[in-house]
Every structure is written in C-alpha cells, then in structure tokens.
Design a protein around this motif. Structure first.
Motif, PDB file in Angstrom:
ATOM      1  N   ARG A 461       0.809  -1.202   0.000  1.00  0.00           N
ATOM      2  CA  ARG A 461       0.000   0.000   0.000  1.00  0.00           C
ATOM      3  C   ARG A 461       0.848   1.259   0.000  1.00  0.00           C
ATOM      4  O   ARG A 461       0.434   2.294  -0.490  1.00  0.00           O
ATOM      5  N   VAL A 462       2.018   1.146   0.570  1.00  0.00           N
ATOM      6  CA  VAL A 462       2.946   2.293   0.535  1.00  0.00           C
ATOM      7  C   VAL A 462       3.697   2.294  -0.783  1.00  0.00           C
ATOM      8  O   VAL A 462       3.897   3.333  -1.414  1.00  0.00           O
ATOM      9  N   LEU A 463       4.158   1.074  -1.190  1.00  0.00           N
ATOM     10  CA  LEU A 463       4.988   0.976  -2.386  1.00  0.00           C
ATOM     11  C   LEU A 463       4.229   1.391  -3.637  1.00  0.00           C
ATOM     12  O   LEU A 463       4.763   2.037  -4.535  1.00  0.00           O
ATOM     13  N   LYS A 468       0.846  11.282  -2.967  1.00  0.00           N
ATOM     14  CA  LYS A 468       1.991  11.723  -2.173  1.00  0.00           C
ATOM     15  C   LYS A 468       2.051  10.934  -0.890  1.00  0.00           C
ATOM     16  O   LYS A 468       1.042  10.657  -0.253  1.00  0.00           O
ATOM     17  N   LEU A 469       3.274  10.545  -0.449  1.00  0.00           N
ATOM     18  CA  LEU A 469       3.475   9.805   0.785  1.00  0.00           C
ATOM     19  C   LEU A 469       3.323  10.726   1.979  1.00  0.00           C
ATOM     20  O   LEU A 469       3.735  11.885   1.957  1.00  0.00           O
ATOM     21  N   THR A 470       2.756  10.150   3.041  1.00  0.00           N
ATOM     22  CA  THR A 470       2.675  10.900   4.297  1.00  0.00           C
ATOM     23  C   THR A 470       4.019  10.825   4.991  1.00  0.00           C
ATOM     24  O   THR A 470       4.907  10.060   4.589  1.00  0.00           O
ATOM     25  N   ASP A 471       4.160  11.615   6.059  1.00  0.00           N
ATOM     26  CA  ASP A 471       5.418  11.593   6.819  1.00  0.00           C
ATOM     27  C   ASP A 471       5.681  10.224   7.401  1.00  0.00           C
ATOM     28  O   ASP A 471       6.828   9.741   7.433  1.00  0.00           O
ATOM     29  N   LEU A 503       6.048  11.581  -6.512  1.00  0.00           N
ATOM     30  CA  LEU A 503       6.871  10.388  -6.306  1.00  0.00           C
ATOM     31  C   LEU A 503       6.177   9.430  -5.367  1.00  0.00           C
ATOM     32  O   LEU A 503       5.381   9.822  -4.519  1.00  0.00           O
ATOM     33  N   HIS A 504       6.495   8.180  -5.584  1.00  0.00           N
ATOM     34  CA  HIS A 504       6.052   7.180  -4.623  1.00  0.00           C
ATOM     35  C   HIS A 504       7.308   6.524  -4.057  1.00  0.00           C
ATOM     36  O   HIS A 504       8.241   7.208  -3.692  1.00  0.00           O
ATOM     37  N   HIS A 505       7.388   5.219  -4.046  1.00  0.00           N
ATOM     38  CA  HIS A 505       8.609   4.587  -3.512  1.00  0.00           C
ATOM     39  C   HIS A 505       9.802   4.793  -4.426  1.00  0.00           C
ATOM     40  O   HIS A 505      10.938   4.759  -3.993  1.00  0.00           O
TER      41      HIS A 505
END
Length: 591
Positions: A461-463, A468-471, A503-505
């Motif tokens: 789910r993060v990858l 945008k990614l959270t902190d 950006l993501h991972h």
C-alpha cells in the motif's frame, strides 16, 4: 608467504653453482696449496741447514787461517830472536859495533815477509834498530806509537804481545802489533816487535763475503779486526751494540772454543719489517778473537731458488684453479639448468599456468624430480579444471538466484517490471566507459540487480500508492536498505531532484549522494547505480508520473551533476547515450 617474498627469500641462499665451484676448489686447490706450504717449510728448513753448514765451514776455516797467520808471525819473530841469540846481539841490540849487520838483518826480514810493514829491535832503554817496508814510518802514526809502547810494557813482563787492531792510512787498512821479549841469561834485554798488515785475512774474508753474506773478525771486546767494508767498519770500531752475535760473544768465556749458529733480526729499510738474519761465529781463544759470518734469510731464499719455486707453485695453483673453475662451471650448469627449468615451471604454475611442464633431463635424481613434478602439475591442472567447472556452475546458479530475486522485486510493482535489469544494464555500460575491470563490473552488475532488495519488506500500500506519501510513510520507506551498497539517503533529496513530479517509492531511486556522507567518500558503484537508477526512473512510466523522453532525462541529470551526482559518472552516461549504447526500452533485459 607470498610468491614474491618467497622468491626474494630464496635468492639470498647460496646457489648450487657456487657450492659446486667451491667444492671443486677445495678438493683441487687445497691439497696443492697444503703441499706447496709443506714443500716451502721443508725448503726453508733445508735452506737454513745449508746456510748453517756453509757459515760454519767458512768461520772455522777462517778462524784456523787467522790463528795460523798469527802463529806464523810469532814463530818468525821467535826465529829472529834465536838469530839474535846465536850472534850474541841479544845482549845489546843497540851496540854500535853490530848496528849495520842488525839493520841489514831486520831489512831482510821485512823484505822476505809481505805482511810485515815495520820491525824494530830495541834494548831495555827502548833504543835500537828498525826497518820498514817502502815509505812506512811508524813514528808518524800515533796508533802505532801507542801500540808499540804497550808491547814494550808486555815485553818487560816477559809476555808475548798481540795488540788490538787499528787502521792504517786513508784506506783504513787493518794492522796490529806482534812482539816477543828478548832475554839473555834470564835477564830482560829488550824487545823484537813488528807492525803486521792483515790484508791477507782481509782478502780472504772479502772472498767469503758474497751473495749478501758478510764475514768479519772481531776481538774479545767487540771491536772490528777486519771487515770487508773498511770505509764504515773501521778496525777498532765497537759493534757489540749493533750485532746480536757480537753481543752474545762477549758473554762467553774467552777461553772457550766454539762454533754456533744464531737466528736474529736487524732493522730494515722499513722499521715495521725487520730483516731476518742467520749468523754463525767461531771463536779463536788463543787470540780472544772470533770469526763471524751472517746473512739475511731473504737473500738466501733468492739464491736457493725458493722464491722462484714459490712463483712456479703459485702459477701452477692458479692454472689448476682456472681449470677447476671451468670444469666446475660446466658441471654446475649441467646440474642447475634442469633445476632452473623446474623453478621456471613452478613459477608458471604459481601464475595459474597449469599447462606448464618440465623437460626431463639431467641426473637420475633430477629427472625423477622433474617427472614427479610433471605428474603433480597434471593432477593440479585436472583439479583446477574441475574447480573451474564447479565454480562456473555455482556462479550460474548464483546469478540465476539473483535474477529470480530481482524479478521478484520488480513483480511487486507492475510499473517497475524489468527495472532492476535495465539499471544493471545502464550501470554496466557506465562502468565500462569509466574503465572498471572485469571483477569490478561483475560486482557492479550484482549490486545493480539487488539495489531494490529493500522493496521486499515495504508494504504494497505504501509501495504502490499513487499519491503523495505521508510523513509516516516516508519514515517507513527510510527504514529499509536501498541500492546494492545498502546506503540510505533521505527522500527530501528526491523532491529536489525531480520537482513537480509526484513520487512514490521510486523517489528513493532518484539519486543524489547518500545521506550523511560527503561525495568523495561514496563508493564508485553506488555513484554509478544512483545515476542509472534515476535515469530509468525518469524514462519509464510510474504511478506518479509518465515516462519522459531521453533528452529531458539527460538535461535533468546534467543539471544535477556536481550537486547530486558524480560528474564523471554523468559524463560516462552522456558518452554512452551519444554513441547509441544506451537506448530507451521497456522490455525485460537479461543481464
């Protein structure tokens, strides 16, 4: 121990060549040298024995001749005294009645004896007649006058007298006084005395003084009686302080008749090297004289040919040495040549040239060693081939595992399928342009294939998040290793590298120097993979961006040179792009 250090260590040892040459020299030259030394010792002893015998014969002969000379003179004087007794002149030799007859008798006595220079017959008042040979004048020589007075004193005491030697004339001719007393009816009536030249003895000792041998006569006080060098060795000169032989004579009893040989040294031209001498004396106790003969051993060796013998022996030894060295060298070469071949082959095998073999030659032991070495080299070559085959199989298995792992990493995200292979391909091209060797390129390929291994531990789910990614998600991403070098860097750098792109991972793959390390401390592989990774991220579709063209990607990477990327790596990538080695493709790349 390293091969080079082992080689340096072994070269300090003695070579077989020198051992063989040394052994041959010892075997051939040493016996000759020892024999030569033994011959020299025997020759030296024989030389000294010969010189001793010659000196003994000379001194004894001259001592006998000297005694006969003196006895003959004394006997002639006694005969004259007998004539005086028969004629009655012995009562008063100064009687004017028979003065002419006495003068003629004395003159006849001088003329018939060439050794007599002067003769005188005086009464008890020391007055009488005399006769002389040639122009000799006894009253003009103070030595003669003094010696005659001593002779008269001895005659008063009834003693025959032989004076100490003295020199006559400018030539320093040796002479002496011989006298007998005159008696009539048991009463002292005068003296018959003569001045005697001992030129006869001087001629004899000069004849004997040849080849550096010196023969001379001394009296009991160490004074010269006769010496071949009449200029320096004046009769009457004291030589006891200069001659060990004369000094030794003074310590002997004067009535002793003896012949003895001595060894002694005299100062030479070089004070540090005295001259070895051999000397012999024969005493004349009747006169308290002695005949001495002495010679330097060095000159005696020359006359005996000892030095010539030494030169010949040395020449022979040198010749034998040269021959021994020549044969020794040939023998040693025959031994060392196959050994050197063996050493060459050992070094070749140490360089992994396992096909090298030794030529079997030389002695049986060396040939056996060479054959054994060849068998060993063959076995090693077979083992090495098996190891190479096994290593190749293991390497293929290892690379297959790496590829499978890289494929598994890429399969987590459909957008990055083939990403690890492309990054590895770009990294290899950049590394080749930078001049990396084969080993470094191999490590670079494996590191590039595994540079995203950290994705395995990242939640999908993060990858795969398109936004945008959270902190918290950034913190989670930073907890996993990235790149083949396992070096972390902050996502904030990626935001600066690619502004305006969501950006993501993959933002972690955007490049830049790793977090917390100066650029000059970053391994070269990490610098290469950072650029290759960023290049592929920009030129492929991602959840957060669309693929950019090649020109845009190179402009972006060039703009980040120095500040984010190593300029050398960027230049290598530009070279690869300009030559067509790097082309954009989304296909799966097998590296």
């Amino acid at each position: 121990m390293p091969i080079r250090a082992l080689t340096q260590f072994t070269t300090r040892r003695l070579r077989i060549l020198w051992i063989v040459l040394g052994a041959l020299l010892l075997v051939s030259v040493t016996p000759l040298w020892l024999y030569h030394q033994q011959v020299l010792r025997l020759s030296e002893q024989k030389l000294q024995d010969t010189e001793r015998v010659q000196q003994s014969e000379i001194t004894r002969s001259l001592a006998s001749e000297t005694l006969q000379f003196e006895q003959s003179l004394s006997q002639q004087l006694l005969s004259q005294r007998q004539v005086f007794a028969l004629t009655g002149w012995i009562h008063d030799v100064d009687d004017p009645a028979h003065a002419p007859q006495l003068a003629r008798l004395l003159q006849s006595f001088v003329e018939n004896n060439r050794n007599i220079l002067y003769v005188t017959a005086v009464d008890k008042q020391a007055k009488g007649q005399s006769a002389a040979a040639g122009s000799f004048r006894a009253d003009s020589d103070p030595f003669v006058e003094v010696a005659l007075k001593r002779a008269f004193t001895a005659s008063i005491q009834g003693l025959n007298f032989v004076s100490e030697p003295f020199a006559l004339g400018q030539d320093n001719r040796p002479a002496l006084i011989v006298s007998v007393p005159l008696f009539s009816d048991g009463q002292f009536t005068g003296m018959l005395a003569s001045v005697v030249s001992i030129d006869t003895l001087l001629a004899r000792i000069r004849d004997a003084s040849v080849r550096d041998r010196v023969v001379f006569i001394v009296d009991g006080h160490g004074h010269i009686v006769a010496h071949p060098d009449t200029r320096d060795m004046v009769p009457g000169r004291d030589v006891s302080a200069n001659s060990p032989v004369v000094k030794h004579l003074e310590e002997l009893p004067q009535e002793l008749r003896a012949t003895e040989t001595m060894h002694f040294s005299e100062p030479g031209r070089d004070p540090k090297h005295p001259v070895e001498m051999i000397g012999t004396y024969s005493t004349i106790p009747e006169l308290r004289w002695a005949v001495i003969a002495q010679r330097s051993l060095g000159q005696a060796r020359i006359d005996a040919g000892v030095q010539e013998l030494t030169k010949q022996a040395l020449s022979f030894v040198v010749g034998v040495t040269i021959v021994a060295l020549l044969f020794g060298y040939l023998f040693a070469v025959g031994i060392t040549r196959p050994i050197r071949g063996l050493v060459f082959s050992v070094r070749a095998i140490s360089r992994a040239e396992f096909h090298e073999r030794v030529v079997v030659e030389g002695a049986a032991e060396i040939s056996e060693l060479a054959e054994t070495f060849n068998h060993m080299a063959g076995d090693i070559e077979q083992y090495v081939e098996r190891l190479k085959q096994a290593a190749a199989e293991n390497r293929d298995l290892f690379l297959g595992s790496i590829r499978m792992l890289a494929a598994a990493i890429d399969e987590k995200d459909p957008y990055t399928r083939g990403h690890s292979g492309r990054v590895a391909k770009y990294s290899m091209i950049i590394g080749e342009n930078l001049g990396l060797d084969a080993g470094e390129l191999d490590r670079l390929r494996i590191s590039a294939l595994l540079h995203d291994v950290g994705k395995i531990g990242v939640d999908d789910r993060v990858l795969k998040k398109p936004g945008k990614l959270t902190d918290e998600e950034f913190t989670l991403m930073k907890q996993h290793p990235v790149k083949g070098a396992n070096i972390m860097r902050p996502v904030a750098q990626l935001k600066e590298m690619l502004p305006g792109i969501e950006l993501h991972h993959e933002r972690m793959d955007g490049g830049g120097y790793p977090y917390g390390l100066p650029g000059d401390k970053i391994p070269m592989m990490a610098r290469i993979i950072a650029v290759a990774d960023t290049f592929d991220a920009i030129t492929t579709n991602r959840p957060y961006q669309s693929a950019m063209d090649l020109e845009f990607a190179m402009d972006r990477i060039r703009s980040l040179a120095i500040s984010k990327f190593d300029p050398k790596v960027v230049a290598a990538l530009e070279s690869a792009v300009s030559t067509g080695r790097v082309r954009l493709t989304a296909a799966l790349v097998e590296v």
